[in-house]
Design a protein around this motif. Structure first.
Motif, PDB file in Angstrom:
ATOM      1  N   HIS A  64      47.304  54.644  31.156  1.00 55.33           N
ATOM      2  CA  HIS A  64      47.491  55.113  29.780  1.00 55.33           C
ATOM      3  C   HIS A  64      46.153  55.626  29.245  1.00 55.33           C
ATOM      4  N   PRO A  65      46.156  56.795  28.578  1.00 56.06           N
ATOM      5  CA  PRO A  65      44.904  57.367  28.073  1.00 56.06           C
ATOM      6  C   PRO A  65      44.120  56.447  27.141  1.00 56.06           C
ATOM      7  N   PRO A  69      39.362  55.516  28.050  1.00 54.65           N
ATOM      8  CA  PRO A  69      38.729  56.432  27.099  1.00 54.65           C
ATOM      9  C   PRO A  69      37.735  57.401  27.739  1.00 54.65           C
ATOM     10  N   VAL A  70      37.132  57.027  28.843  1.00 55.36           N
ATOM     11  CA  VAL A  70      36.172  57.899  29.507  1.00 55.36           C
ATOM     12  C   VAL A  70      36.900  58.987  30.306  1.00 55.36           C
ATOM     13  N   LEU A  71      38.061  58.651  30.831  1.00 57.34           N
ATOM     14  CA  LEU A  71      38.839  59.572  31.666  1.00 57.34           C
ATOM     15  C   LEU A  71      40.116  60.007  30.952  1.00 57.34           C
ATOM     16  N   THR A  72      40.040  60.275  29.677  1.00 63.46           N
ATOM     17  CA  THR A  72      41.231  60.567  28.875  1.00 63.46           C
ATOM     18  C   THR A  72      42.026  61.740  29.434  1.00 63.46           C
ATOM     19  N   GLU A  77      46.924  63.390  32.423  1.00 58.01           N
ATOM     20  CA  GLU A  77      47.576  64.113  33.516  1.00 58.01           C
ATOM     21  C   GLU A  77      48.328  63.154  34.438  1.00 58.01           C
ATOM     22  N   VAL A  78      47.698  62.039  34.766  1.00 58.01           N
ATOM     23  CA  VAL A  78      48.321  61.046  35.639  1.00 58.01           C
ATOM     24  C   VAL A  78      49.556  60.441  34.959  1.00 58.01           C
TER      25      VAL A  78
END
Length: 94
Positions: A64-65, A69-72, A77-78
């Motif tokens: 979940h985004p 937070p670093v890979l939002t 997309e995932v």
């Protein structure tokens, strides 16, 4: 004969990489996408409905985004990949 760490060179020989790791242990978007697709396929292959739901829910929460937070952007997309797989699985059941 084994597939150990491969001596003293820079590259290991035959060792397995972690989920989503690219060359040199660097996280790659392509690696993450393929790992997630494989995890979704594995979850959908579960025999019981409860186990399928549990594993898919775990994947949704993990990617979940808000939890990444670093890979939002990648997490979004995932999450879309996971949700599409769930939707397609539901359509295939009908």
């Amino acid at each position: 004969v084994g597939g150990g760490s491969g001596g003293g060179g820079e590259r290991g020989g035959g060792g397995e990489r972690g989920e989503g790791e690219g060359e040199g242990g660097v996280l790659s978007a392509t690696g993450v996408r393929s790992a997630v697709k494989a995890a979704v396929a594995e979850a959908l292959a579960e025999s019981s409905e409860d186990e399928r739901k549990k594993k898919l829910r775990q994947l949704q929460l993990r990617w979940h985004p808000d939890k990444n937070p670093v890979l939002t952007e990648l997490a979004s997309e995932v999450t879309k990949i996971i949700n599409e797989a769930i939707a397609n699985a539901g359509k295939n059941k009908k």
